[in-house]
Design a protein around this motif. Structure first.
Motif, PDB file in Angstrom:
ATOM      1  N   GLU A   4       0.840  -1.202   0.000  1.00 16.21           N
ATOM      2  CA  GLU A   4       0.000   0.000   0.000  1.00 16.21           C
ATOM      3  C   GLU A   4       0.871   1.247   0.000  1.00 16.21           C
ATOM      4  O   GLU A   4       0.634   2.184  -0.743  1.00 16.21           O
ATOM      5  N   THR A   5       1.860   1.239   0.886  1.00 17.91           N
ATOM      6  CA  THR A   5       2.712   2.418   1.021  1.00 17.91           C
ATOM      7  C   THR A   5       4.174   2.009   0.980  1.00 17.91           C
ATOM      8  O   THR A   5       4.564   1.008   1.580  1.00 17.91           O
ATOM      9  N   LEU A   6       4.944   2.809   0.240  1.00 20.86           N
ATOM     10  CA  LEU A   6       6.389   2.606   0.194  1.00 20.86           C
ATOM     11  C   LEU A   6       7.043   3.920   0.608  1.00 20.86           C
ATOM     12  O   LEU A   6       6.798   4.963   0.003  1.00 20.86           O
ATOM     13  N   ILE A   7       7.845   3.869   1.654  1.00 23.54           N
ATOM     14  CA  ILE A   7       8.596   5.053   2.094  1.00 23.54           C
ATOM     15  C   ILE A   7      10.013   4.862   1.565  1.00 23.54           C
ATOM     16  O   ILE A   7      10.673   3.874   1.884  1.00 23.54           O
ATOM     17  N   ARG A   8      10.450   5.815   0.723  1.00 22.93           N
ATOM     18  CA  ARG A   8      11.768   5.650   0.095  1.00 22.93           C
ATOM     19  C   ARG A   8      12.828   6.524   0.746  1.00 22.93           C
ATOM     20  O   ARG A   8      12.579   7.678   1.101  1.00 22.93           O
ATOM     21  N   ASN A   9      14.033   5.956   0.876  1.00 22.20           N
ATOM     22  CA  ASN A   9      15.202   6.696   1.369  1.00 22.20           C
ATOM     23  C   ASN A   9      14.998   7.340   2.731  1.00 22.20           C
ATOM     24  O   ASN A   9      15.212   8.528   2.918  1.00 22.20           O
ATOM     25  N   ALA A  19      22.272   1.877  15.163  1.00 23.31           N
ATOM     26  CA  ALA A  19      22.464   3.071  14.334  1.00 23.31           C
ATOM     27  C   ALA A  19      21.492   3.056  13.154  1.00 23.31           C
ATOM     28  O   ALA A  19      21.117   1.990  12.660  1.00 23.31           O
ATOM     29  N   ALA A  20      21.091   4.240  12.710  1.00 24.60           N
ATOM     30  CA  ALA A  20      20.144   4.343  11.596  1.00 24.60           C
ATOM     31  C   ALA A  20      20.795   3.848  10.308  1.00 24.60           C
ATOM     32  O   ALA A  20      22.001   3.976  10.115  1.00 24.60           O
ATOM     33  N   GLU A  21      19.954   3.274   9.438  1.00 22.87           N
ATOM     34  CA  GLU A  21      20.435   2.857   8.114  1.00 22.87           C
ATOM     35  C   GLU A  21      19.471   3.344   7.060  1.00 22.87           C
ATOM     36  O   GLU A  21      18.253   3.276   7.240  1.00 22.87           O
ATOM     37  N   LEU A  22      20.027   3.806   5.947  1.00 22.49           N
ATOM     38  CA  LEU A  22      19.200   4.304   4.855  1.00 22.49           C
ATOM     39  C   LEU A  22      18.512   3.119   4.163  1.00 22.49           C
ATOM     40  O   LEU A  22      19.174   2.167   3.750  1.00 22.49           O
ATOM     41  N   ALA A  23      17.182   3.160   4.075  1.00 25.54           N
ATOM     42  CA  ALA A  23      16.456   2.035   3.471  1.00 25.54           C
ATOM     43  C   ALA A  23      15.077   2.506   3.011  1.00 25.54           C
ATOM     44  O   ALA A  23      14.632   3.609   3.332  1.00 25.54           O
ATOM     45  N   ASP A  24      14.425   1.620   2.248  1.00 25.02           N
ATOM     46  CA  ASP A  24      13.024   1.801   1.890  1.00 25.02           C
ATOM     47  C   ASP A  24      12.197   0.881   2.789  1.00 25.02           C
ATOM     48  O   ASP A  24      12.648  -0.209   3.137  1.00 25.02           O
ATOM     49  N   VAL A  25      10.995   1.321   3.136  1.00 26.98           N
ATOM     50  CA  VAL A  25      10.133   0.504   3.989  1.00 26.98           C
ATOM     51  C   VAL A  25       8.776   0.375   3.297  1.00 26.98           C
ATOM     52  O   VAL A  25       8.170   1.377   2.910  1.00 26.98           O
ATOM     53  N   ALA A  26       8.325  -0.881   3.142  1.00 24.26           N
ATOM     54  CA  ALA A  26       7.034  -1.136   2.499  1.00 24.26           C
ATOM     55  C   ALA A  26       6.076  -1.730   3.513  1.00 24.26           C
ATOM     56  O   ALA A  26       6.468  -2.563   4.333  1.00 24.26           O
ATOM     57  N   PHE A  27       4.817  -1.283   3.455  1.00 26.47           N
ATOM     58  CA  PHE A  27       3.830  -1.899   4.344  1.00 26.47           C
ATOM     59  C   PHE A  27       2.463  -1.992   3.689  1.00 26.47           C
ATOM     60  O   PHE A  27       2.146  -1.260   2.740  1.00 26.47           O
ATOM     61  N   SER A  31       0.763  -3.962   8.429  1.00 25.42           N
ATOM     62  CA  SER A  31       2.035  -4.555   8.865  1.00 25.42           C
ATOM     63  C   SER A  31       3.170  -4.209   7.921  1.00 25.42           C
ATOM     64  O   SER A  31       2.960  -3.988   6.718  1.00 25.42           O
ATOM     65  N   ILE A  32       4.375  -4.214   8.475  1.00 28.20           N
ATOM     66  CA  ILE A  32       5.567  -3.948   7.681  1.00 28.20           C
ATOM     67  C   ILE A  32       5.913  -5.199   6.872  1.00 28.20           C
ATOM     68  O   ILE A  32       6.000  -6.305   7.417  1.00 28.20           O
ATOM     69  N   LEU A  33       6.090  -5.003   5.560  1.00 30.67           N
ATOM     70  CA  LEU A  33       6.380  -6.142   4.684  1.00 30.67           C
ATOM     71  C   LEU A  33       7.876  -6.310   4.452  1.00 30.67           C
ATOM     72  O   LEU A  33       8.368  -7.428   4.394  1.00 30.67           O
ATOM     73  N   ALA A  34       8.576  -5.196   4.272  1.00 28.99           N
ATOM     74  CA  ALA A  34       9.997  -5.310   3.941  1.00 28.99           C
ATOM     75  C   ALA A  34      10.724  -4.019   4.269  1.00 28.99           C
ATOM     76  O   ALA A  34      10.144  -2.929   4.226  1.00 28.99           O
ATOM     77  N   ILE A  35      12.013  -4.154   4.587  1.00 28.47           N
ATOM     78  CA  ILE A  35      12.902  -3.014   4.849  1.00 28.47           C
ATOM     79  C   ILE A  35      14.197  -3.327   4.115  1.00 28.47           C
ATOM     80  O   ILE A  35      14.880  -4.281   4.474  1.00 28.47           O
ATOM     81  N   GLU A  36      14.491  -2.543   3.100  1.00 30.86           N
ATOM     82  CA  GLU A  36      15.676  -2.845   2.292  1.00 30.86           C
ATOM     83  C   GLU A  36      16.096  -1.583   1.565  1.00 30.86           C
ATOM     84  O   GLU A  36      15.244  -0.790   1.186  1.00 30.86           O
ATOM     85  N   PRO A  37      17.392  -1.453   1.280  1.00 30.32           N
ATOM     86  CA  PRO A  37      17.793  -0.345   0.415  1.00 30.32           C
ATOM     87  C   PRO A  37      17.279  -0.627  -1.002  1.00 30.32           C
ATOM     88  O   PRO A  37      17.264  -1.790  -1.420  1.00 30.32           O
ATOM     89  N   SER A  38      16.856   0.374  -1.718  1.00 33.06           N
ATOM     90  CA  SER A  38      16.365   0.250  -3.101  1.00 33.06           C
ATOM     91  C   SER A  38      15.419  -0.930  -3.296  1.00 33.06           C
ATOM     92  O   SER A  38      15.630  -1.794  -4.116  1.00 33.06           O
ATOM     93  N   LEU A  39      14.402  -0.934  -2.489  1.00 29.53           N
ATOM     94  CA  LEU A  39      13.394  -1.998  -2.545  1.00 29.53           C
ATOM     95  C   LEU A  39      12.615  -1.901  -3.857  1.00 29.53           C
ATOM     96  O   LEU A  39      12.193  -0.820  -4.254  1.00 29.53           O
ATOM     97  N   ARG A  40      12.420  -3.043  -4.523  1.00 31.09           N
ATOM     98  CA  ARG A  40      11.603  -3.042  -5.738  1.00 31.09           C
ATOM     99  C   ARG A  40      10.191  -3.446  -5.333  1.00 31.09           C
ATOM    100  O   ARG A  40       9.942  -4.601  -5.015  1.00 31.09           O
ATOM    101  N   ALA A  41       9.316  -2.477  -5.336  1.00 26.44           N
ATOM    102  CA  ALA A  41       7.940  -2.772  -4.929  1.00 26.44           C
ATOM    103  C   ALA A  41       6.987  -1.861  -5.679  1.00 26.44           C
ATOM    104  O   ALA A  41       7.319  -0.720  -6.000  1.00 26.44           O
TER     105      ALA A  41
END
Ligand code: ZN
Ligand code: CU
Length: 483
Positions: A4-9, A19-27, A31-41
């Protein structure tokens, strides 16, 4: 992947203190589905975070929002600072189960006047919560003083065995329905006559329930160490973790005692599960207590039934106008609420920074001129005490308001950014976040909050409320205690 929602960078703070890490978060689906840099979603909605910080939604470990989550379900003072879950029922006072025949006894009146108490049983409260659907999630403690109100004719005495049995049965049934524990407020007159034995016998309901014991201790002044021993004894007997509410050294005579208080906490923590919460201000607030009137302490009136125009003025000004002593003026204002500038800033900072300490606002939502902690606690910790004063790192500050309370209160799959966890999220700018609420002007939202999601629903942005509310009741689940 579809979401539904992808938060990028985003600079992702996991809530565990890493420590914080730069990533994309999809939910999706809350619920949170994935946390990854440059997520393809593929996402219905994309949010460009552009390096802002993304943290788990903040959990307010100490609130008196019992009736405000139902009567003002927008919960603007909390959602506007990134709080997505509130723990209600602290300090011995819960809105349920409560049966009133007169005005609520002190300090139950902090939860509102008589007409706000509409929940004779805990299940009535849960029903009302479900239909109100507040912006924030809610987890609930059951208050000892509320139970005393239901079963005792006079609150200035200890309960009899049969009264304790009735209170214990009521507590047990609320725990079975998902309440997270028992709270006491033994410092208050209407609970102070309860002996330790009364609380021990009541707390037997906690044994095996995986619940917690939280306490506004019998005293926070001269005999604070004895009060801590009493709290630890009750937790030990009930085989339950202990959370000391708003830990502080109150009163000028006790300034500078935080090292010995924390030493006693640390010592007990070697053998028991013990934590505490703290608000980031050198001033407390509650009902106006004659015992705390001290002409050396600045006292501000937050509300007064006898004299509503007193709200926002100092007791000293009022006493001067009336040509009375502070104590006599305080008597004339009753019933009333007050802010007491009776905490030492150094003690507060030492307690706030301690590794056992969670952040809890202790905000009072119905006060006419509230303590600024109601609107400002979370942004003040992140702005003033983390960024400016460097009391702790940003990941550690966030941990104190996310995974730590989630683990301690048994809120499974909350308080972390991890796959499968609830999409309670706050996007904020760590460089600009700050509290704008002050003692003079306390009703002001935090600066630096970008977006807040609750169970995956965008609920608040820098432009204000979105009009969508997605909070839920969170029953206690088994989680691992983290010291
Ligand atoms: Zn309290
Ligand atoms: Cu409180």
């Amino acid at each position: 992947m579809n979401c539904e929602t992808l938060i990028r960078n985003a600079n992702v703070l996991d809530g565990l203190g890493n420590a914080a890490e730069l990533a994309d978060v999809a939910f999706a689906g809350g619920s949170i589905l994935a946390i990854e840099p440059s997520l393809r979603a593929k996402a219905a909605k994309i949010v460009e975070a552009e390096g802002l910080s993304l943290a788990p939604g903040f959990i307010d470990a100490h609130t008196h929002d019992d009736t405000s989550v139902i009567d003002t379900p927008e919960m603007l003072p909390k959602i506007s600072q990134g709080v997505t879950t509130v723990i209600v029922g602290n300090c011995g006072i819960s809105a349920s189960p409560v049966r009133l025949e007169a005005d609520p006894p002190d300090p139950m009146n902090l939860l509102g006047s008589r007409e706000r108490f509409r929940y004779p049983s805990f299940s009535d409260y849960l029903k009302a919560l479900e239909s109100a659907r507040p912006s924030t999630n809610v987890a609930a403690l059951i208050g000892h003083t509320s139970l005393r109100n239901n079963h005792l004719d006079h609150l200035d005495r200890s309960a009899t065995d049969s009264e304790i049995a009735a209170m214990r049965a009521e507590l047990a049934s609320a725990l079975a329905a998902g309440a997270i524990g028992l709270s006491t407020g033994l410092a208050y007159a209407n609970a102070n006559a309860a002996t330790t034995e009364e609380v021990l016998a009541l707390a037997e309901a906690l044994i095996g329930a995986h619940a917690v014991y939280t306490t506004h201790m019998r005293t926070e002044t001269d005999a604070i160490l004895d009060a801590m021993v009493e709290a630890f004894r009750i937790g030990d007997y009930a085989q339950s973790p202990v959370i000391i509410s708003h830990l502080k050294c109150a009163g000028i005579a006790n300034w500078g005692r935080s090292p010995e208080v924390l030493h006693s906490l640390d010592l007990a923590r070697t053998t028991q599960q013990i934590g505490c919460d703290c608000y980031p201000y050198a001033a407390g607030s509650s009902t106006l207590d004659l015992k705390q009137v001290d002409e050396r302490v600045r006292i501000e009136i937050t509300w007064s039934t006898a004299c509503p125009e007193a709200a926002g003025r100092t007791l000293a000004q009022i006493a001067a106008d009336w040509k009375l002593s502070h104590l006599d003026a305080a008597r004339r204002l009753q019933p009333a609420g007050a802010i007491y500038h009776s905490i030492d800033e150094h003690d507060m900072r030492r307690i706030l920074a301690h590794p056992a300490t969670m952040i809890g606002s202790d905000g009072l939502p119905w006060d006419k001129h509230p303590h600024p902690r109601l609107w400002g606690t979370y942004s003040r910790v992140l702005g003033r005490y983390c960024r400016e004063e460097k009391l702790f790192s940003l990941p550690q500050a966030v941990r104190k308001m996310t995974s730590m309370p989630a683990q301690r209160f048994g809120l499974a799959h909350r308080g972390m950014i991890a796959e499968g966890y609830a999409a309670d999220l706050v996007l904020f700018d760590p460089a600009t976040i700050r509290d704008t609420a002050t003692f003079a002007d306390p009703i002001r939202p935090a600066a630096g909050i970008h977006s807040v999601w609750v169970n995956g629903t965008l609920s608040y942005t820098a432009q204000g409320l979105t009009g969508h509310r997605a909070g839920r009741f969170l029953p206690r689940e088994r989680t691992e205690w983290v010291q």
